[in-house]
Write a protein that holds these residues in place. Structure first.
Motif, PDB file in Angstrom:
ATOM      1  N   UNK A 115       0.802  -1.210   0.000  1.00  0.00           N
ATOM      2  CA  UNK A 115       0.000   0.000   0.000  1.00  0.00           C
ATOM      3  C   UNK A 115       0.837   1.262   0.000  1.00  0.00           C
ATOM      4  N   UNK A 116       1.910   1.276   0.805  1.00  0.00           N
ATOM      5  CA  UNK A 116       2.755   2.466   0.862  1.00  0.00           C
ATOM      6  C   UNK A 116       3.482   2.677  -0.466  1.00  0.00           C
ATOM      7  N   UNK A 117       4.056   1.620  -1.020  1.00  0.00           N
ATOM      8  CA  UNK A 117       4.769   1.767  -2.282  1.00  0.00           C
ATOM      9  C   UNK A 117       3.842   2.292  -3.382  1.00  0.00           C
ATOM     10  N   UNK A 118       2.581   1.881  -3.315  1.00  0.00           N
ATOM     11  CA  UNK A 118       1.604   2.327  -4.317  1.00  0.00           C
ATOM     12  C   UNK A 118       1.406   3.836  -4.251  1.00  0.00           C
ATOM     13  N   UNK A 119       1.226   4.360  -3.044  1.00  0.00           N
ATOM     14  CA  UNK A 119       0.972   5.804  -2.941  1.00  0.00           C
ATOM     15  C   UNK A 119       2.266   6.610  -3.109  1.00  0.00           C
ATOM     16  N   UNK A 120       3.398   6.056  -2.720  1.00  0.00           N
ATOM     17  CA  UNK A 120       4.666   6.755  -2.965  1.00  0.00           C
ATOM     18  C   UNK A 120       4.920   6.907  -4.457  1.00  0.00           C
ATOM     19  N   UNK A 121       4.639   5.855  -5.211  1.00  0.00           N
ATOM     20  CA  UNK A 121       4.811   5.930  -6.659  1.00  0.00           C
ATOM     21  C   UNK A 121       3.800   6.895  -7.279  1.00  0.00           C
ATOM     22  N   UNK A 122       2.552   6.842  -6.790  1.00  0.00           N
ATOM     23  CA  UNK A 122       1.498   7.690  -7.367  1.00  0.00           C
ATOM     24  C   UNK A 122       1.758   9.172  -7.119  1.00  0.00           C
ATOM     25  N   UNK A 123       2.345   9.488  -5.967  1.00  0.00           N
ATOM     26  CA  UNK A 123       2.594  10.888  -5.626  1.00  0.00           C
ATOM     27  C   UNK A 123       3.955  11.381  -6.097  1.00  0.00           C
ATOM     28  N   UNK A 124       4.824  10.462  -6.499  1.00  0.00           N
ATOM     29  CA  UNK A 124       6.163  10.845  -6.931  1.00  0.00           C
ATOM     30  C   UNK A 124       7.064  11.292  -5.797  1.00  0.00           C
ATOM     31  N   UNK A 125       6.767  10.867  -4.571  1.00  0.00           N
ATOM     32  CA  UNK A 125       7.531  11.312  -3.406  1.00  0.00           C
ATOM     33  C   UNK A 125       8.555  10.295  -2.923  1.00  0.00           C
ATOM     34  N   UNK A 126       8.601   9.136  -3.538  1.00  0.00           N
ATOM     35  CA  UNK A 126       9.412   8.036  -3.017  1.00  0.00           C
ATOM     36  C   UNK A 126      10.870   8.413  -2.809  1.00  0.00           C
ATOM     37  N   UNK A 127      11.449   9.141  -3.749  1.00  0.00           N
ATOM     38  CA  UNK A 127      12.878   9.448  -3.692  1.00  0.00           C
ATOM     39  C   UNK A 127      13.244  10.434  -2.592  1.00  0.00           C
ATOM     40  N   UNK A 128      12.249  11.077  -1.983  1.00  0.00           N
ATOM     41  CA  UNK A 128      12.543  12.047  -0.921  1.00  0.00           C
ATOM     42  C   UNK A 128      12.824  11.372   0.416  1.00  0.00           C
ATOM     43  N   UNK A 129      12.451  10.109   0.561  1.00  0.00           N
ATOM     44  CA  UNK A 129      12.598   9.410   1.835  1.00  0.00           C
ATOM     45  C   UNK A 129      13.794   8.460   1.790  1.00  0.00           C
ATOM     46  N   UNK A 130      14.642   8.560   2.796  1.00  0.00           N
ATOM     47  CA  UNK A 130      15.807   7.681   2.831  1.00  0.00           C
ATOM     48  C   UNK A 130      15.430   6.261   3.205  1.00  0.00           C
ATOM     49  N   UNK A 131      14.343   6.110   3.969  1.00  0.00           N
ATOM     50  CA  UNK A 131      13.892   4.782   4.375  1.00  0.00           C
ATOM     51  C   UNK A 131      12.451   4.872   4.851  1.00  0.00           C
ATOM     52  N   UNK A 132      11.735   3.770   4.748  1.00  0.00           N
ATOM     53  CA  UNK A 132      10.340   3.707   5.199  1.00  0.00           C
ATOM     54  C   UNK A 132      10.108   2.367   5.892  1.00  0.00           C
ATOM     55  N   UNK A 133       9.165   2.368   6.808  1.00  0.00           N
ATOM     56  CA  UNK A 133       8.798   1.144   7.514  1.00  0.00           C
ATOM     57  C   UNK A 133       7.282   1.023   7.567  1.00  0.00           C
ATOM     58  N   UNK A 134       6.782  -0.228   7.424  1.00  0.00           N
ATOM     59  CA  UNK A 134       5.350  -0.496   7.348  1.00  0.00           C
ATOM     60  C   UNK A 134       4.930  -1.523   8.397  1.00  0.00           C
TER      61      UNK A 134
END
Length: 220
Positions: A115-134
């Motif tokens: 779910x997180x990867x889906x919205x990160x890709x949709x918003x184009x924000x993924x590259x701004x975060x050094x790491x994420x946890x779910x």
């Protein structure tokens, strides 16, 4: 911009205005399974928890069969109803500004990795975060694992870290990890609930987040 080296954001209800979508999907699942109805407030209160913990919190007198059925039904409805939730005002601008200051940015969310990867890709924000946890790869909030893993990943300690979130689960997770917390009121939990967690401050939108971080920096 900030005296914090690592700023961790919750996602739903903090960066994305998705509370209503989540509540609607869960309400549909509850209705489909013929379970006792719950209010929107009752449902929104579980936002931030992992899905397994959320359904158990909604129906504490249930059993594993009920919880599994509700989780599966919610997941099916959520996947069939693509999320069209917008980012909150100033979300993108705030993240870009913080990233330009060489501040580490992270996400700690009750979403699944999918779910997180889906919205990160949709918003184009993924590259701004050094790491994420779910929630499906760590203990659910308010357990500190998400925050401690993010701190370990970038090599900072709790005094250098702040967690920004709209629920008591976010703020308690930060406290349990020895990090600071900043509560924001435009999401799932009431201001009084956030205040009871004793965060560094309470703000009402992401513009105020930016102002608060700037003021903190000016004090040092």
């Amino acid at each position: 911009m900030s005296n914090y080296q690592l700023i961790i954001f919750d996602w739903d209800g903090t960066l994305m205005d998705s509370t209503g979508h989540i509540v609607n999907c869960m309400r549909q699942a509850i209705t489909k399974l013929g379970l006792a109805p719950l209010t929107d407030t009752q449902i929104s209160h579980i936002i931030g928890l992992g899905l397994n913990e959320a359904v158990q919190t909604l129906y504490p007198a249930g059993n594993s069969t009920l919880w599994s059925s509700l989780a599966d039904c919610y997941r099916e409805i959520w996947l069939k109803n693509p999320e069209q939730s917008p980012l909150f005002d100033n979300a993108r601008e705030l993240l870009l500004h913080l990233a330009a200051q060489d501040i580490f940015l992270g996400v700690a969310t009750g979403k699944s990795r999918r779910g997180l990867d889906k919205v990160l890709d949709a918003t184009g924000l993924k590259e701004l975060f050094v790491a994420t946890r779910c929630a499906d790869e760590c203990h659910s909030k308010p357990h500190p694992q998400m925050v401690t893993e993010l701190m370990d990943f970038v090599g900072v300690n709790g005094s250098d870290t702040i967690m920004i979130g709209d629920t008591e689960f976010d703020l308690l997770m930060a406290s349990n990890a020895g990090a600071d917390g900043l509560g924001i009121t435009h999401g799932a939990h009431a201001e009084s609930t956030l205040t009871a967690c004793e965060p560094k401050a309470i703000v009402h939108d992401l513009h105020q987040v930016q102002t608060w971080l700037t003021n903190q920096h000016s004090q040092f």
